[in-house]
Design a protein around this motif. Sequence first.
Motif, PDB file in Angstrom:
ATOM      1  N   ARG A   1      -1.194  12.378   7.286  1.00 22.79           N
ATOM      2  CA  ARG A   1      -0.070  11.700   6.610  1.00 22.79           C
ATOM      3  C   ARG A   1       1.171  11.707   7.494  1.00 22.79           C
TER       4      ARG A   1
ATOM      5  N   ASP B   1       1.370   9.146  10.439  1.00 20.32           N
ATOM      6  CA  ASP B   1       1.726   7.758  10.157  1.00 20.32           C
ATOM      7  C   ASP B   1       3.074   7.399  10.752  1.00 20.32           C
TER       8      ASP B   1
ATOM      9  N   GLN C   1      -6.523   9.493   4.175  1.00 17.62           N
ATOM     10  CA  GLN C   1      -5.219   9.682   4.815  1.00 17.62           C
ATOM     11  C   GLN C   1      -5.263   9.261   6.281  1.00 17.62           C
TER      12      GLN C   1
ATOM     13  N   TYR D   1       2.190   2.962  -0.823  1.00 19.08           N
ATOM     14  CA  TYR D   1       1.217   2.446   0.132  1.00 19.08           C
ATOM     15  C   TYR D   1       0.876   1.001  -0.209  1.00 19.08           C
TER      16      TYR D   1
ATOM     17  N   TYR E   1       2.761   2.357   4.787  1.00 23.64           N
ATOM     18  CA  TYR E   1       3.627   3.003   3.805  1.00 23.64           C
ATOM     19  C   TYR E   1       5.017   2.374   3.858  1.00 23.64           C
TER      20      TYR E   1
END
Length: 710
Positions: free
Chosen positions: A243, A246, A314, A396, A418
Amino acid sequence: MAVVPLAAVLALASPAAEAQRFEDRSRVVEVQIPINVVDRDGNPIRGLTAEDFEILDEGKRQQITHLEVIDLEALEVTGGRKELEEAVPSGARRHFLLLFDLSFSSPTSIGKARDAAREFVLNNLHPTDLVAVATYTLEQGPRLLVTFTPDRSQLASAIDNLGGYRQQDLIADPLRFLVEPPRNSGMDSSSTSLGRTAVPIANYEEAAQSQARVIAKSMSKMENSYLRGRITIWSRSLGEMARILDSVKGRKHVVYFSEGFDGRLLLGRQPDANDQNLQEDMYNLQFGQYWMVDTDDIYGNNALQHDVADMLEQFRRADCVIQAVDISGLRADSPATERQRRVGQDALFYVANETGGELFEDANNLGRQLERVLSRSAVTYLVTFQPQELEWDGSYHRLKVKADLPRGARLSHREGYYAPRPFDELHPLEKSLLASGAIAAAQPSAELTLDVLAAPFRAGAGVAYVPVIIELAGRPLLDGHDKDELKVEFYAYVTDDFGEMRDFFTQLVSLDISRGRQALLTSGLKYYGHLELDPGDYLVRVLARNADTGRTGVKSVSVSVPSYDAANPVLLPPFFHERPGSWVLVRERQSDGESRVVYPFTIDGEPYIPAASPVMAPGDVAELCVVAYNLGDGELELDGQVVAADGTVMAAGRLDMIKRTVTGIDGLDKLRARFSVAGLESGDYTLQVAVVSPGTGERQVNSVPFSVLD
């Protein structure tokens, strides 16, 4: 950290021209999608255009605002590191995270895997590829040793040690570009003793494995439950890492070095006529003797499958592809049987396949095996669109990319993105990766109006003292900032033509602006730091960021350090004198008391403040200092010309030398000059200055950009 009252450093500020250049910018969100397209044989397909792609955001068709094609095999760059960095946008960069699993691997396997990884980093990558190194242990979770960087030397050092440095020996680099002193940085590598005090990773891991074996024996009746618990911890911690990843722009290839775990704990037992335990369990189930059977052992554990599925989701959402490398075959001390290797490979194949990656079984030929990955990603189509009315809530959004492709062609792209979140809600590592990614990309960011001046002054035998002046316009710096305390982060890293980090400085500056906000709005913040460099060509990468709002400015400038020992004539760029009271001035923190180098910006014994980005009004006259070395005795000739942004030489503008000052330093000249912009209209220009040596007639030329504003 002390908070400096703004009134203590702010003189009576006049309205700065920087404020005139600021335009109120709304934060338009751009989504970049790196797309790779290959034919049925895995070869990149070239020649596609924006009309060949269709982008759907949550099912809604989006207008493509820009398409950039990056072909690494055809990339030809004339110039230095700066031109190379600018040729590949950050969203199209290939990122490789080398992740060493120290808890599901033997020390011998890890030791040999390091050799393969080191070879891959040093010999197989494109110069624009960025690589990071991390480890995983059950005790500490994932640890980022070196952030995504072009510096192959620091990467090799991290791979060799895998976190074995003692805490007190680590370089105080908040962005994790360096794990040991950069070459010729002024840091004393002999005193840090990094190489001698590193703790061999094998010793650490042997202790951890020994502890695990003791625990496993003491829980023999619940062994599978214990092992599943280890996998649960693994999946959840790696999911958190994914996560955070990202925040790194572009596609990330996570090269996962591991022996894997028993895939039966996750996936259950595969049908096998020779597996007597499985046949017995199936018999008990058939006749209703359920208490005799561990159904998780046959079908896999539902909760564990859910945890691993969440982790893999993820990774996919962060545009990460896991390339799993089975290193169990590298164990020389205890060879695994084919069955043992296979159950470990089942788990590795599963995590790789579910993210679009592959399982590689021969780590000794890692570079050769990853050639397929490198080849398929040699051509990237970077598609950009601007989603409308996007909430800054971190939600998302699923993407779908359609394309008109030849028969048999395959397309790969990120599955979604995101929405942005407020900066203060980001994880500290996300903030760090955002900064390090911007520095590694070395491409400008205009959220803050940032200008940089860097010039090499002779400091000693073979070393140059390079002041770095960073200017931040006040209005964009304070945009959205409602606190009375202003915290600004400054980062400057310098790389050579090979991408190696050679020096750096970082500092967090805190100012009390409760009584000086308006003055700062109409002026700006000027920071003074320095680097120490050997002769050579360098790229100075500078980032400044409001630590509360996250507004960021990035700029890179090229610096060429001459060999002063050769006693050849050298001319530095001309320095415009800043008007008094135009900036809030902050100087670097001194770690060892007094600076070893005298403040270089003086003339006739009087200090002045140089302008990083000189700005003049029509008809203005500015004072300049022209610094030169080894010009010789006698009368000097100084002349200059103004060049417009389109390359046109202007007839307007006038440069006059006032005097050749007495410096008292052998070989050092400082010329006082005056420059008038009479006749120049508003716009951006370059002032080219030339000095002719009296003895040889040799002409030295250097330049500085400036602007004329109404």
